[in-house]
Design a protein around this motif. Structure first.
Motif: not given
Lengths: 154, 334
Positions: B28-29, B32, B36, B39, B46, B50, B57, B60-61, B99-100, B120, B129, B262
Motif C-alpha cells: 500500500i505504501f 502511495i 504521489e 501526481f 501542467r 500553464h 499570451t 503576444q500583447q 503546432p504554430h 515581430t 510574433s 506562415q
C-alpha cells in the motif's frame, strides 16, 4: 484475536485514507482542467486581437485597434483554402470571428464579415468577447467604427 | 506435549500473519509513493505548460519587448521529431505540442532565470510574433571578424541575455563560468580551430557553431564532425537571430518551417489584398502599382516560402515596391 482485529481496523483506516486522498486529488485535477479550458478560450480571443497582419500599416508603422478593410476581405477569401485551413484551425480552434462594420447609423448599409467560423455548439458553452475597432478603407480614405465579436467554444 | 504443539502452531500462524499484513502494508505504501510521484510529475508538467501558455499570451500583447522572467525550478526540454515541435519537463511522457507558435530556444531551458525576447517577424509586413526564449545558463560567444557580421548580431542581442564578444584567438583563453549551454557565433569566413574548442570547452555544453555570412546565410557546423554542416539560405534578420538563439539545426529547422509556412499564408493574403485594391481603384492611375507584374513579387515570395528557398531577396523586392508607392498618394501594398 485482538491483534488481528487491531491490524484489520488499521488497514481499513489506511484504505479509507487512500480513497479519500485520491478523490481529493482527482477533484483538484478536474478543476484545474476546467480552468485550462477557460484559458484556451481566452487565448483564441487574444490570438484574434493580436493578429498583426490584419492591422492598418503605413510602411513599418502599425496602428493598434485599427484593421485594414481589404485585409479582412482577403482573409475571408483565404481562410478556408485547403492549404491554409489547418493553420487557422490551430490558431482559432472552434470559434466564430465576426466583424460588424457600422457604415450608416440607420444600419441599412452595415456590413458583417465572418472571417472564420467553425462552430460546434453541441454540449459546449461559449465565451463571447466583443472589442470595438476602427476599420480603415484606405482607397476611399474612410474610417468606419466596428465591433469584432469572437465566440470561443469550450 | 499437546499444549506445546498448539503453541508452536500459534507462533507459526502469527509469523505468517505478520508477513502477510506487513507485505500488504508495504504494498500500500509503495502504491502511495508511486501515485504521489506520478501526481507530482503531472502537476509540474501542467504547471510548466500553464506558465508557458500564460507567458505566450502576455508576450503576444507586448511586441518588441525583452524581459528577465522569474527563475523556474524545472528544466524544460524542447524537441523536434516526426510528431513536430514540442516541449515538456525532462522525462515527461506527454509533452505539449507547439503546432504554430514561433519559438526559438535552446534544447534545454530552465533551473535558472529565463529571458524572453519578443520580435515581430516581418517579410517585410508583419507575419507573426516571434518568441526567443533562453536563460541565464546559456552563454552566447560572438567572434569578432573583419566584416563585423557576428559583431552586428552581438549588438542586436539585449543585455539581459548572457553574451560575450571575443576573437577566435582569445577563444582558447575563454573561462567556462559553469553555464549549461555554450553557443559560438562566427562569420563564415572566420577560421577557428575546432580541436582547440574541443580541448578547452566541455563538448557536452557545445554541439554546434553557428556561422553567418553577409547575405544572412546560416550554417550550423557540428563540433564533433566539422564536415557535417547544415545550411539555411538567405534569411531575414529575425530568423538569423532565431538560429543563434537555438544553436541547434534540428530545432531551428522546426521553427523555421513554421515561420516560412506562415509567411506563405500571409503573403497569399497580401496578394489577395493587392488584387482587391486593383479592383477598387478601377481606372485610377494608382492601379499600375497593383498590376499583375507587381502581384508577381508576392507570388515569388509565396513560392520561395512554400519551397523552403531563400526569401531575403523577395522580401527586399516587396519593400522597394512599397517604398516607391509611399512616395505617392496611393495605398501602400502593406
Amino acid at each position: 484475536m485482538e491483534t488481528i482485529t487491531v491490524v484489520i481496523i488499521v488497514m481499513i483506516l489506511i484504505v479509507i485514507g487512500i480513497v479519500y486522498a485520491t478523490n481529493q486529488k482527482k477533484a483538484s485535477l478536474t478543476e484545474e482542467r476546467e480552468r485550462t479550458k477557460d484559458i484556451e478560450a481566452m487565448t483564441t480571443a487574444t490570438n484574434v486581437l493580436s493578429m498583426d497582419f490584419l492591422k492598418c500599416t503605413r510602411g513599418s508603422a502599425t496602428r493598434e485597434t485599427c484593421i485594414d478593410y481589404y485585409k479582412i476581405k482577403a482573409l475571408n477569401n483565404n481562410v478556408f483554402k485547403e492549404e491554409n485551413y489547418l493553420h487557422f484551425y490551430r490558431l482559432f480552434g472552434e470559434s466564430k470571428i465576426e466583424i460588424k462594420i457600422i457604415k450608416n447609423i440607420t444600419g441599412k448599409e452595415n456590413e458583417n464579415i465572418t472571417i472564420y467560423s467553425l462552430e460546434d455548439t453541441e454540449n459546449k458553452t461559449s465565451i463571447i468577447i466583443k472589442t470595438p475597432i476602427t476599420i480603415e478603407d484606405a482607397v476611399w480614405n474612410i474610417n468606419y467604427f466596428g465591433i469584432m465579436e469572437v465566440t470561443a467554444y469550450r | 506435549m499437546k499444549t506445546s504443539k498448539k503453541a508452536q502452531v500459534e507462533i507459526s500462524f502469527n509469523w505468517v500473519f505478520v508477513l502477510i499484513a506487513g507485505a500488504a502494508i508495504l504494498f500500500i505504501f509503495l502504491r502511495i509513493i508511486g501515485t504521489e510521484t506520478e501526481f507530482a510529475q503531472t502537476a509540474t508538467q501542467r504547471r510548466a505548460i500553464h506558465d508557458m501558455t500564460s507567458l505566450l499570451t502576455v508576450l503576444q500583447q507586448n511586441p518588441d519587448s525583452i524581459s528577465n522572467e522569474k527563475r523556474i525550478n524545472y528544466l524544460l526540454e524542447f524537441n523536434c521529431n516526426t510528431e513536430g515541435h514540442s516541449y515538456g519537463i525532462q522525462g515527461a511522457t506527454n509533452p505539449a505540442r507547439l503546432p504554430h507558435q514561433i519559438i526559438f530556444s535552446p534544447k534545454t531551458v530552465g533551473e535558472a532565470r529565463i529571458v524572453t525576447w519578443v520580435k515581430t517577424l516581418r517579410t517585410p509586413y508583419p507575419v507573426s510574433s516571434i518568441l526567443y526564449l533562453t536563460d541565464h545558463e546559456t552563454m552566447y560567444i560572438f567572434l569578432k571578424d573583419a566584416g563585423q557580421t557576428a559583431e552586428n548580431y552581438y549588438d542586436l542581442f539585449p543585455e539581459e541575455i548572457p553574451k560575450t564578444l571575443t576573437t577566435a584567438n582569445n577563444l582558447n583563453d575563454y573561462e567556462d563560468e559553469g553555464h549549461r549551454n555554450i553557443i559560438i557565433i562566427k562569420n563564415t569566413d572566420a577560421n577557428i580551430n575546432y580541436n582547440l574548442i574541443k580541448n578547452n570547452l566541455d563538448t557536452r555544453k557545445i554541439t554546434h557553431v553557428v556561422s553567418i555570412n553577409n547575405n544572412n546565410e546560416v550554417k550550423f557546423i557540428n563540433i564533433q564532425n566539422t564536415n557535417e554542416e547544415k545550411n539555411f539560405g538567405s534569411l531575414t534578420e529575425e530568423l538569423v537571430i532565431g538560429a543563434i538563439i537555438t544553436g541547434n539545426p534540428n530545432l531551428f529547422n522546426c521553427t523555421l518551417n513554421k515561420a516560412l509556412d506562415q509567411t506563405r499564408i500571409i503573403t497569399d493574403l497580401m496578394l489577395e489584398r493587392t488584387k482587391l485594391l486593383n479592383t477598387a481603384y478601377g481606372s485610377n492611375p494608382c492601379n499600375t502599382y497593383y498590376s499583375s507584374i507587381n502581384q508577381k513579387t508576392f507570388q515569388d515570395l509565396s513560392n520561395a516560402a512554400r519551397n523552403k528557398q531563400p526569401i531575403y531577396g523577395h522580401v527586399q523586392d516587396i519593400k522597394n515596391l512599397n517604398d516607391r508607392i509611399l512616395r505617392t498618394n496611393c495605398v501602400p501594398i502593406y
